[in-house]
Design a protein around this motif. Structure first.
Motif, PDB file in Angstrom:
ATOM      1  N   SER A  17       0.833  -1.202   0.000  1.00  0.00           N
ATOM      2  CA  SER A  17       0.000   0.000   0.000  1.00  0.00           C
ATOM      3  C   SER A  17       0.867   1.252   0.000  1.00  0.00           C
ATOM      4  O   SER A  17       1.964   1.271   0.551  1.00  0.00           O
ATOM      5  CB  SER A  17      -0.924   0.020   1.221  1.00  0.00           C
ATOM      6  OG  SER A  17      -1.900  -0.996   1.139  1.00  0.00           O
ATOM      7  N   SER A  18       0.346   2.312  -0.614  1.00  0.00           N
ATOM      8  CA  SER A  18       1.012   3.607  -0.539  1.00  0.00           C
ATOM      9  C   SER A  18       0.709   4.236   0.820  1.00  0.00           C
ATOM     10  O   SER A  18      -0.259   3.860   1.487  1.00  0.00           O
ATOM     11  CB  SER A  18       0.491   4.517  -1.652  1.00  0.00           C
ATOM     12  OG  SER A  18      -0.866   4.837  -1.418  1.00  0.00           O
ATOM     13  N   PRO A  19       1.537   5.194   1.276  1.00  0.00           N
ATOM     14  CA  PRO A  19       1.265   5.839   2.568  1.00  0.00           C
ATOM     15  C   PRO A  19      -0.120   6.470   2.651  1.00  0.00           C
ATOM     16  O   PRO A  19      -0.746   6.465   3.705  1.00  0.00           O
ATOM     17  CB  PRO A  19       2.370   6.895   2.665  1.00  0.00           C
ATOM     18  CG  PRO A  19       3.476   6.373   1.819  1.00  0.00           C
ATOM     19  CD  PRO A  19       2.808   5.645   0.683  1.00  0.00           C
ATOM     20  N   ILE A  20      -0.594   7.010   1.530  1.00  0.00           N
ATOM     21  CA  ILE A  20      -1.910   7.655   1.525  1.00  0.00           C
ATOM     22  C   ILE A  20      -3.001   6.640   1.835  1.00  0.00           C
ATOM     23  O   ILE A  20      -3.819   6.816   2.740  1.00  0.00           O
ATOM     24  CB  ILE A  20      -2.174   8.326   0.160  1.00  0.00           C
ATOM     25  CG1 ILE A  20      -1.144   9.427  -0.099  1.00  0.00           C
ATOM     26  CG2 ILE A  20      -3.590   8.896   0.096  1.00  0.00           C
ATOM     27  CD1 ILE A  20      -1.220  10.023  -1.484  1.00  0.00           C
ATOM     28  N   PHE A  21      -3.018   5.533   1.091  1.00  0.00           N
ATOM     29  CA  PHE A  21      -4.049   4.525   1.287  1.00  0.00           C
ATOM     30  C   PHE A  21      -3.812   3.731   2.566  1.00  0.00           C
ATOM     31  O   PHE A  21      -4.770   3.302   3.217  1.00  0.00           O
ATOM     32  CB  PHE A  21      -4.098   3.583   0.078  1.00  0.00           C
ATOM     33  CG  PHE A  21      -4.795   4.172  -1.107  1.00  0.00           C
ATOM     34  CD1 PHE A  21      -6.169   4.102  -1.240  1.00  0.00           C
ATOM     35  CD2 PHE A  21      -4.078   4.829  -2.096  1.00  0.00           C
ATOM     36  CE1 PHE A  21      -6.815   4.658  -2.329  1.00  0.00           C
ATOM     37  CE2 PHE A  21      -4.712   5.386  -3.193  1.00  0.00           C
ATOM     38  CZ  PHE A  21      -6.094   5.305  -3.313  1.00  0.00           C
ATOM     39  N   LEU A  58      -1.589   2.242  -9.959  1.00  0.00           N
ATOM     40  CA  LEU A  58      -0.192   1.848 -10.088  1.00  0.00           C
ATOM     41  C   LEU A  58       0.182   1.456 -11.508  1.00  0.00           C
ATOM     42  O   LEU A  58       1.359   1.348 -11.837  1.00  0.00           O
ATOM     43  CB  LEU A  58       0.100   0.662  -9.153  1.00  0.00           C
ATOM     44  CG  LEU A  58       0.061   0.987  -7.658  1.00  0.00           C
ATOM     45  CD1 LEU A  58       0.224  -0.280  -6.849  1.00  0.00           C
ATOM     46  CD2 LEU A  58       1.148   1.980  -7.305  1.00  0.00           C
ATOM     47  N   TRP A 116       1.251   8.149 -10.443  1.00  0.00           N
ATOM     48  CA  TRP A 116       0.850   7.755  -9.089  1.00  0.00           C
ATOM     49  C   TRP A 116       2.058   7.342  -8.257  1.00  0.00           C
ATOM     50  O   TRP A 116       2.093   7.534  -7.049  1.00  0.00           O
ATOM     51  CB  TRP A 116      -0.168   6.637  -9.149  1.00  0.00           C
ATOM     52  CG  TRP A 116      -0.616   6.160  -7.797  1.00  0.00           C
ATOM     53  CD1 TRP A 116      -0.478   4.922  -7.262  1.00  0.00           C
ATOM     54  CD2 TRP A 116      -1.268   6.950  -6.791  1.00  0.00           C
ATOM     55  NE1 TRP A 116      -0.990   4.875  -5.999  1.00  0.00           N
ATOM     56  CE2 TRP A 116      -1.493   6.102  -5.677  1.00  0.00           C
ATOM     57  CE3 TRP A 116      -1.691   8.286  -6.717  1.00  0.00           C
ATOM     58  CZ2 TRP A 116      -2.105   6.552  -4.521  1.00  0.00           C
ATOM     59  CZ3 TRP A 116      -2.304   8.725  -5.562  1.00  0.00           C
ATOM     60  CH2 TRP A 116      -2.506   7.864  -4.479  1.00  0.00           C
ATOM     61  N   TYR A 117       3.070   6.774  -8.909  1.00  0.00           N
ATOM     62  CA  TYR A 117       4.306   6.442  -8.196  1.00  0.00           C
ATOM     63  C   TYR A 117       4.906   7.701  -7.576  1.00  0.00           C
ATOM     64  O   TYR A 117       5.336   7.689  -6.430  1.00  0.00           O
ATOM     65  CB  TYR A 117       5.313   5.797  -9.152  1.00  0.00           C
ATOM     66  CG  TYR A 117       6.741   5.846  -8.636  1.00  0.00           C
ATOM     67  CD1 TYR A 117       7.195   4.915  -7.713  1.00  0.00           C
ATOM     68  CD2 TYR A 117       7.616   6.842  -9.051  1.00  0.00           C
ATOM     69  CE1 TYR A 117       8.479   4.978  -7.214  1.00  0.00           C
ATOM     70  CE2 TYR A 117       8.915   6.909  -8.559  1.00  0.00           C
ATOM     71  CZ  TYR A 117       9.337   5.962  -7.637  1.00  0.00           C
ATOM     72  OH  TYR A 117      10.614   6.032  -7.155  1.00  0.00           O
ATOM     73  N   GLU A 159      -6.573   1.649  -5.970  1.00  0.00           N
ATOM     74  CA  GLU A 159      -5.133   1.851  -5.792  1.00  0.00           C
ATOM     75  C   GLU A 159      -4.333   0.999  -6.767  1.00  0.00           C
ATOM     76  O   GLU A 159      -3.364   1.457  -7.361  1.00  0.00           O
ATOM     77  CB  GLU A 159      -4.722   1.509  -4.363  1.00  0.00           C
ATOM     78  CG  GLU A 159      -3.243   1.737  -4.112  1.00  0.00           C
ATOM     79  CD  GLU A 159      -2.815   1.323  -2.724  1.00  0.00           C
ATOM     80  OE1 GLU A 159      -1.721   1.724  -2.303  1.00  0.00           O
ATOM     81  OE2 GLU A 159      -3.570   0.606  -2.060  1.00  0.00           O
ATOM     82  N   ILE A 190       3.391  10.506  -6.771  1.00  0.00           N
ATOM     83  CA  ILE A 190       2.535  11.040  -5.717  1.00  0.00           C
ATOM     84  C   ILE A 190       2.721  10.247  -4.428  1.00  0.00           C
ATOM     85  O   ILE A 190       2.934  10.808  -3.354  1.00  0.00           O
ATOM     86  CB  ILE A 190       1.059  11.000  -6.154  1.00  0.00           C
ATOM     87  CG1 ILE A 190       0.852  11.968  -7.334  1.00  0.00           C
ATOM     88  CG2 ILE A 190       0.125  11.370  -5.009  1.00  0.00           C
ATOM     89  CD1 ILE A 190      -0.511  11.874  -7.972  1.00  0.00           C
ATOM     90  N   ARG A 191       2.686   8.913  -4.530  1.00  0.00           N
ATOM     91  CA  ARG A 191       2.789   8.093  -3.319  1.00  0.00           C
ATOM     92  C   ARG A 191       4.199   8.152  -2.738  1.00  0.00           C
ATOM     93  O   ARG A 191       4.369   8.086  -1.520  1.00  0.00           O
ATOM     94  CB  ARG A 191       2.374   6.654  -3.593  1.00  0.00           C
ATOM     95  CG  ARG A 191       3.235   5.914  -4.596  1.00  0.00           C
ATOM     96  CD  ARG A 191       2.771   4.474  -4.773  1.00  0.00           C
ATOM     97  NE  ARG A 191       3.132   3.665  -3.615  1.00  0.00           N
ATOM     98  CZ  ARG A 191       2.775   2.390  -3.490  1.00  0.00           C
ATOM     99  NH1 ARG A 191       2.057   1.816  -4.421  1.00  0.00           N
ATOM    100  NH2 ARG A 191       3.142   1.710  -2.438  1.00  0.00           N
TER     101      ARG A 191
END
Length: 371
Positions: A94-98, A208, A365-366, A204, A368-369
């Motif tokens: 998971s990304s930090p946001i999600f 990616l 998205w890479y 999500e 951003i996350r």
């Protein structure tokens, strides 16, 4: 990894003991260390995972900051760290946001998840003896907790009952303590039993992916965009070259700034415009990189110009940091001047992630996350 209710009970007991009617102090650091230990107890492989290690370090550093200087910012950072630690203990991709979103969902919904999970362990034919044993522990814990609650209520409402049970020393138990401990139980359960949302998880995964296939006419349009981007980046690099040469000349070959100009112009006012210009240019790079441009003519030229632009921005940020050092030497250190260093460092990190995005052909998205 198994859902172990005993770990939740340990965390609940620690939460109640460390935080009920207590000052923050070192208690946050102890509780965070316990959460890290419980996560590793469940899954020792986490010690080799970069994302989990980062979140664990975030917990340790922020909780230590609470001990040193108990500020609201340190507490907020520690809460974020614990949420990320919880998420990465179960789902590393998971990304930090999600990840943070899932943890908030897990903690806020823990009141419902406790009973849903308990019923699933007993109803599901796959649960077996392990699920029934966990449910048995849970019901015993709830029975003891409710018994203590009613004991306190009866003692407070009936003086005779209070006199007859005076030999039982439960001074630490009160209605506020019960509410606080229950609150700690649900928080601990949410942190140690992570949940995800199927629809958000699918979103999500879709973000990616970098779109690879597009029609011929869209490819022609993209060719035009790439050509325009090359022209724009040429001008940006020329302007940055002039800027950096002028900075280097002023810093290393001249004694001072031109008349009517101060270091404040470069530090307080200039840094905002510098970062704003970087954000705009990175947005342009994201737009040009929204599709795989490796099949487009002159794509190597575009990449080279982006790399040069990134390098020149790093040099510009370093010269600004040096001017900030000179400024501090003249007018002393302030929080705002410390903040300049922080923002410049974060800008350099953003440029590094931009370089990796272009080099490895990652999606927007890479970027951003990662940031």
């Amino acid at each position: 990894m198994k859902n172990n209710l005993s770990l939740v009970l340990i965390a609940t007991a620690a939460f109640s003991y460390l935080f009920y009617d207590q000052n923050a102090g070192v208690n946050f650091l102890i509780f965070n260390a316990l959460l890290i230990f419980l996560a590793l107890f469940r899954n020792r492989n986490l010690a080799y995972k970069r994302a989990w290690i980062f979140s664990a370090l975030m917990c340790v550093v922020s909780s230590a900051a609470i001990f040193i200087n108990s500020s609201a910012l340190a507490v907020f950072a520690n809460i974020c760290g614990m949420l990320l630690l919880s998420a990465y203990s179960f789902r590393l991709e998971s990304s930090p946001i999600f990840a943070g979103f899932y943890s908030i969902y897990s903690v806020l919904g823990s009141v419902i998840h406790v009973f849903l999970d308990a019923s699933k362990r007993t109803i599901s034919p796959l649960a077996g003896s392990q699920g029934k044993r966990s449910y048995r522990y849970f019901t015993i814990f709830m029975a003891v907790l409710m018994s203590l609650l009613f004991f306190v209520l009866y003692r407070n409402s009936n003086p005779l009952f209070a006199e007859n049970t005076a030999w039982i020393n439960l001074k630490f138990i009160s209605l506020p303590w019960f509410v606080f401990t229950s609150f700690g139980f649900f928080i601990s359960y949410g942190l140690l039993n992570h949940k995800t949302i199927f629809l958000v998880e699918g979103l999500e995964q879709g973000l990616l992916l970098n779109t690879r296939n597009f029609e011929a006419e869209k490819q022609n349009n993209h060719q035009t965009e790439i050509s325009s981007g090359i022209i724009l980046l040429v001008f940006l690099n020329i302007m940055l070259f002039v800027l950096n040469v002028g900075d280097a000349r002023t810093i290393f070959f001249e004694d001072g700034l031109p008349e009517g100009m101060s270091h404040s112009d470069f530090v307080h006012d200039g840094v905002q415009l510098i970062i704003f210009s970087i954000v705009i240019a990175v947005g342009l790079i994201i737009f040009l990189s929204r599709r795989d441009f490796r099949s487009i003519k002159n794509h190597n030229v575009l990449k080279a110009l982006i790399y040069i632009w990134i390098l020149q921005n790093v040099l510009m940020l370093l010269s600004t940091a040096y001017r900030n050092t000179i400024y501090i030497g003249i007018f002393d250190l302030t929080y705002l001047r410390i903040g300049v260093y922080v923002w410049l460092f974060l800008a350099v990190l953003g440029l590094c992630f931009t370089f990796l995005m272009v080099k490895n052909n990652k999606s927007a998205w890479y970027l951003i996350r990662a940031n």
